[in-house]
Structure formats: structure tokens, C-alpha cells
Design a protein around this motif. Structure first.
Motif, mmCIF file in Angstrom:
data_model
loop_
_atom_site.group_PDB
_atom_site.id
_atom_site.type_symbol
_atom_site.label_atom_id
_atom_site.label_comp_id
_atom_site.label_asym_id
_atom_site.label_seq_id
_atom_site.Cartn_x
_atom_site.Cartn_y
_atom_site.Cartn_z
ATOM 1 N N THR A 213 27.060 49.788 30.480
ATOM 2 C CA THR A 213 28.059 49.202 29.809
ATOM 3 C C THR A 213 27.640 48.077 28.757
ATOM 4 O O THR A 213 28.048 48.140 27.810
ATOM 5 N N GLN A 214 27.001 47.267 29.492
ATOM 6 C CA GLN A 214 26.483 46.025 28.346
ATOM 7 C C GLN A 214 25.734 46.609 27.353
ATOM 8 O O GLN A 214 25.661 46.168 26.490
ATOM 9 N N ARG A 215 24.778 47.613 27.521
ATOM 10 C CA ARG A 215 23.871 48.029 26.741
ATOM 11 C C ARG A 215 24.466 49.059 25.705
ATOM 12 O O ARG A 215 24.249 48.994 24.303
ATOM 13 N N LEU A 216 25.474 49.906 26.141
ATOM 14 C CA LEU A 216 26.022 51.150 25.215
ATOM 15 C C LEU A 216 27.255 50.549 24.741
ATOM 16 O O LEU A 216 27.692 51.109 23.581
ATOM 17 N N ARG A 217 27.830 49.917 25.358
ATOM 18 C CA ARG A 217 29.493 49.546 24.902
ATOM 19 C C ARG A 217 29.728 47.993 25.274
ATOM 20 O O ARG A 217 30.612 47.581 26.081
ATOM 21 N N PRO A 218 29.097 46.963 24.255
ATOM 22 C CA PRO A 218 29.400 45.546 24.487
ATOM 23 C C PRO A 218 30.887 45.147 24.505
ATOM 24 O O PRO A 218 31.311 44.292 24.886
ATOM 25 N N ASP A 219 31.533 46.124 23.614
ATOM 26 C CA ASP A 219 32.992 46.023 23.649
ATOM 27 C C ASP A 219 33.744 46.118 24.750
ATOM 28 O O ASP A 219 34.556 45.272 25.102
ATOM 29 N N LEU A 220 33.426 47.438 25.439
ATOM 30 C CA LEU A 220 33.998 47.287 27.052
ATOM 31 C C LEU A 220 33.118 46.299 28.055
ATOM 32 O O LEU A 220 34.094 45.739 29.001
ATOM 33 N N TRP A 221 32.134 45.685 27.735
ATOM 34 C CA TRP A 221 31.750 44.809 28.627
ATOM 35 C C TRP A 221 32.158 43.511 28.573
ATOM 36 O O TRP A 221 32.568 42.681 29.584
ATOM 37 N N THR A 222 32.638 43.284 27.229
ATOM 38 C CA THR A 222 33.470 41.856 27.188
ATOM 39 C C THR A 222 34.818 42.089 27.816
ATOM 40 O O THR A 222 35.371 41.135 28.236
ATOM 41 N N LYS A 223 35.430 43.223 27.752
ATOM 42 C CA LYS A 223 36.799 43.446 28.232
ATOM 43 C C LYS A 223 36.583 43.066 29.841
ATOM 44 O O LYS A 223 37.385 42.684 30.679
ATOM 45 N N HIS A 224 35.540 43.792 30.298
ATOM 46 C CA HIS A 224 35.040 43.745 31.736
ATOM 47 C C HIS A 224 34.958 42.336 32.208
ATOM 48 O O HIS A 224 35.451 41.829 33.390
ATOM 49 N N CYS A 225 34.290 41.419 31.567
ATOM 50 C CA CYS A 225 34.082 40.112 31.899
ATOM 51 C C CYS A 225 35.240 39.282 31.868
ATOM 52 O O CYS A 225 35.543 38.441 32.600
ATOM 53 N N ASN A 226 35.899 39.681 30.899
ATOM 54 C CA ASN A 226 37.334 38.951 30.543
ATOM 55 C C ASN A 226 38.329 39.260 31.952
ATOM 56 O O ASN A 226 38.999 38.371 32.189
ATOM 57 N N LYS A 227 38.111 40.468 32.132
ATOM 58 C CA LYS A 227 39.170 40.712 33.443
ATOM 59 C C LYS A 227 38.528 40.170 34.681
ATOM 60 O O LYS A 227 39.465 39.625 35.421
ATOM 61 N N SER A 228 37.340 40.309 34.945
ATOM 62 C CA SER A 228 36.705 39.651 35.935
ATOM 63 C C SER A 228 37.057 38.271 36.220
ATOM 64 O O SER A 228 37.202 37.540 37.113
ATOM 65 N N ASN A 229 36.935 37.315 34.938
ATOM 66 C CA ASN A 229 37.042 35.881 35.105
ATOM 67 C C ASN A 229 38.614 35.709 35.388
ATOM 68 O O ASN A 229 38.779 34.642 35.921
ATOM 69 N N LYS A 230 39.302 36.288 34.796
ATOM 70 C CA LYS A 230 40.919 36.282 35.186
ATOM 71 C C LYS A 230 41.080 36.501 36.736
ATOM 72 O O LYS A 230 42.151 35.868 37.262
ATOM 73 N N ASN A 231 40.558 37.403 37.489
ATOM 74 C CA ASN A 231 40.538 37.622 38.755
ATOM 75 C C ASN A 231 39.885 36.441 39.644
ATOM 76 O O ASN A 231 40.117 36.453 40.697
#
Length: 231
Positions: A213-231
Motif C-alpha cells: 500500500t505504501q509503495r503503490l497507493r500512497p493516498d491509501l497509506w495516508t488514510k490508513h495511518c490517519n485512521k490508526s493514529n485516531k485509534n
């Protein structure tokens, strides 16, 4: 039963891919149903005219308000109507999950240069898009939407847990998959998948999903990180 209702100028396109495999079996089990309405059947002149030139000039033709509204009115139901349009909200896994929890949806397939805006405004129709590109009509987009939604309905897939580990869940792409033989053209299956250690396999798959995800879809990776930080 989930009701999928299509409004189109080309009803012969359906069910297409939705009439095969798991979708056909699910239909036979009464998990979902497909209802296709031909917009042209509601034209009021002897030539069955459904479109006209756009006001203000320009190329192409626009679906007429009175014909389209008549089709929708005569087939009204309690389901929300969505117009498949390149300017609509981009359809994604979250919307697929949302739609799968409904009793049904109406999908309006445009053609030519689109439909008279007054119908969309009058009937409070939302617009959805399957991507940032232009199709010749909404029919293929409707199949994509229904493909993504129907497979989420209870009883459609053999293994209900399979959808929980797919791409886009938690904004991560799916990890690589392997099957027999263990060695193919000097390429071997990762050893961890043969270990039988379910904890290590789970960690490996998560790491792979994160890396891909980090390599191919940095946009999704950013969403994943933001969601993980909220949790």
C-alpha cells in the motif's frame, strides 16, 4: 432480498457478468434480484424519441426530462436512486459496504451527453462515479457497482470471512497469495506460509499489505495511518 433496479436505454446488456457464477447462484437463492427498465419504453412519440440537442449548443444529445421522469415515476419504489456519472462521488469500498446494507438501490444509466439536470434536481438523485475517466454509457459502471455490492450480501460468498481480509479494508491493499506447487520456475513460496505458525503468517501478511500500500497507493497509506493514529 436485495433489489437492484436498472434504468437504461440498453436493457439487453444485462445481466451480463451478473448472470454467471456466484451472482447467478445468489439470484437463484433469492438473495438478490435484478429489475431492468427500458427508458425508451416511456417515450411519447411514434419515433420513440428519448433525447434532444443541448440548450446553449455543443456536441452530443441529452436525455429528455419528461421521458426519463416518466420512466422513474412509473417504476417508483422506496430505494434511493443514483445516477452513474463521471462527475459524481467516487464509488469505493466504503460505499459498497453502505449499499450492501440497504434493501435495494436504483441505478440510472446515462448516455450521449448525459441527462437533463432538472430530473436530477427534481428527484433528488445523487451521482456516483466508478473512476476519473469517461465511459460511453452508465451500463458498464452499473455492473461494476453491483458486482462490488452483491458479493457483500450475506450468503453470496462461500466463506463470509473472506471479505474481511480483502483489499481496501482498513485502507490497505491485499497481501500476495500463493498456491501449489511450492516451487514454480525457480520461484518458491515464502517459507513463513509453510510454517503452520498462524501468528507469524498473520504478521507477515500485515507487513506485506502495509508495504504494498505504501509503495503503490500512497493516498491509501495516508488514510490508513490517519485512521490508526485516531485509534
Amino acid at each position: 432480498m436485495f433489489s437492484a433496479n436498472i434504468f437504461t436505454l440498453y436493457p439487453e446488456i444485462f445481466p451480463g457478468a451478473l448472470g454467471h457464477g456466484i451472482y447467478q447462484r445468489a439470484s437463484e437463492k433469492k438473495i438478490w434480484e435484478l429489475n431492468v427498465k427500458n427508458i425508451r419504453d416511456y417515450a411519447y412519440d411514434k419515433h420513440a424519441t428519448v433525447d434532444d440537442k443541448p440548450f446553449g449548443g455543443g456536441s452530443g444529445m441529452v436525455l429528455k426530462a419528461e421521458v426519463l421522469n416518466e420512466c422513474l415515476e412509473k417504476n417508483s419504489n422506496d430505494y434511493k436512486t443514483y445516477y452513474l456519472s463521471p462527475r459524481g462521488k467516487v464509488f469505493n469500498q466504503e460505499l459498497a459496504n453502505e449499499f450492501s446494507k440497504l434493501k435495494g438501490i436504483n441505478l440510472l444509466c446515462g448516455h450521449f451527453e448525459g441527462v437533463d439536470q432538472r430530473v436530477l434536481d427534481h428527484r433528488n438523485i445523487d451521482e456516483i462515479s466508478v473512476g476519473d475517466y469517461v465511459l460511453s454509457g452508465g451500463e458498464s459502471a452499473a455492473v461494476v457497482v453491483l458486482d462490488a455490492v452483491i458479493r457483500l450480501l450475506p450468503g453470496v460468498l462461500g466463506n463470509e470471512n473472506s471479505t474481511k481480509e480483502e483489499s481496501f479494508n482498513n485502507h490497505l491493499l491485499e497481501y500476495p497469495q500463493y498456491t501449489q506447487p511450492r516451487k514454480w520456475r525457480d520461484l518458491e513460496v515464502p517459507e513463513v506460509l509453510l510454517s503452520g505458525n498462524h501468528g507469524e503468517i498473520k504478521d507477515w501478511r500485515l507487513n506485506q499489505s502495509q508495504s504494498i500500500t505504501q509503495r503503490l497507493r500512497p493516498d491509501l497509506w495516508t488514510k490508513h495511518c490517519n485512521k490508526s493514529n485516531k485509534n
